[in-house]
Design a protein around this motif. Structure first.
Motif, short mmCIF file in Angstrom:
data_model
loop_
_atom_site.label_atom_id
_atom_site.label_comp_id
_atom_site.label_asym_id
_atom_site.label_seq_id
_atom_site.Cartn_x
_atom_site.Cartn_y
_atom_site.Cartn_z
N ARG A 160 77.94 -25.26 -52.62
CA ARG A 160 76.75 -24.98 -53.42
C ARG A 160 75.59 -24.56 -52.53
O ARG A 160 74.90 -23.58 -52.80
CB ARG A 160 76.38 -26.23 -54.23
N SER A 161 75.37 -25.32 -51.45
CA SER A 161 74.26 -24.97 -50.57
C SER A 161 74.49 -23.62 -49.91
O SER A 161 73.58 -22.79 -49.82
CB SER A 161 74.04 -26.05 -49.50
N GLY A 162 75.72 -23.37 -49.45
CA GLY A 162 76.02 -22.10 -48.80
C GLY A 162 75.82 -20.92 -49.73
O GLY A 162 75.20 -19.91 -49.35
N ALA A 163 76.33 -21.03 -50.96
CA ALA A 163 76.21 -19.92 -51.92
C ALA A 163 74.75 -19.65 -52.27
O ALA A 163 74.32 -18.49 -52.31
CB ALA A 163 77.00 -20.25 -53.19
N SER A 164 73.97 -20.70 -52.50
CA SER A 164 72.57 -20.49 -52.89
C SER A 164 71.70 -20.05 -51.71
O SER A 164 70.76 -19.27 -51.89
CB SER A 164 71.99 -21.75 -53.56
#
Length: 270
Positions: A160-164
């Motif tokens: 989630r953090s990587g994608a956002s």
């Protein structure tokens, strides 16, 4: 699930939640190796304890989190895509949460992206004296686009953090600004995910025992404390060094999982 297994999963969650290596993916791997991944309570546990890790943001950034109504509206706009896709794809997501192989493939693909992302968006890190807010200004449209990128994390192993964060960088934000907005966005996202998962759990006819309630409280506390220690280190490292080390880690882990599954130990959830 035993208390030791819960503690292990909570520590993994606290360490990995803010790193672009997928906390959910790591918990699926760990629970699969412990042979508890197919259990309905384990799936609930791995979602709910993410809330504890996310709440560390409120402690570390409380002054900035409570900065303005405009900021909350932007978070709401960025949160909307997760609500829509989460409701539409709920059953598919539950099935993917039982697949370590999906995690392995996602880790590898995401790893190769992280190896290149610093080069792709190098210009975002250049300070412009004539326009000092050029790479730190978040508009409503930018927030919405980051929200759509966050939805990619519904595929376990994506992060989630990587994608956002990458989503923010595609909108010309620098790494630090993109990462911090990603962390803020995680608060409503994980509140929503936790509420939805608890609702579904009870709708399916399950009841939480006193032991299970204890595990959820314990898991959230541990994840919260560990995340407090991890988040600042990540922001400092990311601002100075970038994503490459996380890309290499994802690729090595993903390939290692595939080798383990096909040659040593089948990673099933049964």
């Amino acid at each position: 699930m035993t208390s030791i297994e819960g503690i292990i999963l909570a520590i993994i969650e606290g360490i990995t939640e803010y790193l672009p290596i997928s906390s959910t993916g790591h918990m699926i791997i760990a629970s699969s190796l412990m042979k508890i991944a197919g259990d309905d309570f384990t799936k609930l546990f791995t979602i709910v304890i993410q809330l504890g890790a996310i709440l560390s943001v409120l402690v570390l950034y409380w002054k900035r989190f409570f900065q303005s109504l405009d900021f909350y509206f932007k978070l709401l706009v960025a949160f909307i895509p997760a609500v829509i896709f989460g409701l539409l794809l709920n059953d598919v997501i539950d099935e993917l949460l039982e697949s370590p192989l999906v995690v392995a493939v996602s880790l590898i693909i995401g790893g190769f992206i992280l190896l290149k992302v610093d080069d792709w968006f190098k210009a975002n890190e250049v300070y412009d004296e004539n326009n000092p807010e050029a790479h730190t200004k978040i508009s409503y449209l930018t927030a919405l686009k980051i929200g759509f990128f966050q939805c990619l994390a519904m595929i376990p192993g994506t992060s989630r953090s990587g994608a956002s964060i990458v989503g923010g960088m595609t909108q010309k934000l620098n790494r630090k600004t993109a990462a911090e907005f990603s962390f803020f966005l995680a608060v409503p996202t994980m509140f929503g995910a936790t509420a939805k998962k608890l609702f579904d759990y009870y709708q399916a006819g399950f009841q939480l025992s006193s032991n299970q309630v204890h595990y959820l409280i314990m898991g959230n506390i541990i994840a919260f404390i560990v995340a407090l220690l991890a988040i600042k280190s990540f922001i400092d490292y990311l601002s100075k060094k970038g994503f490459k080390i996380f890309g290499y880690y994802r690729i090595i882990l993903g390939i290692g999982l595939l080798l383990i599954h096909y040659f040593l130990y089948p990673l099933t959830t049964i």
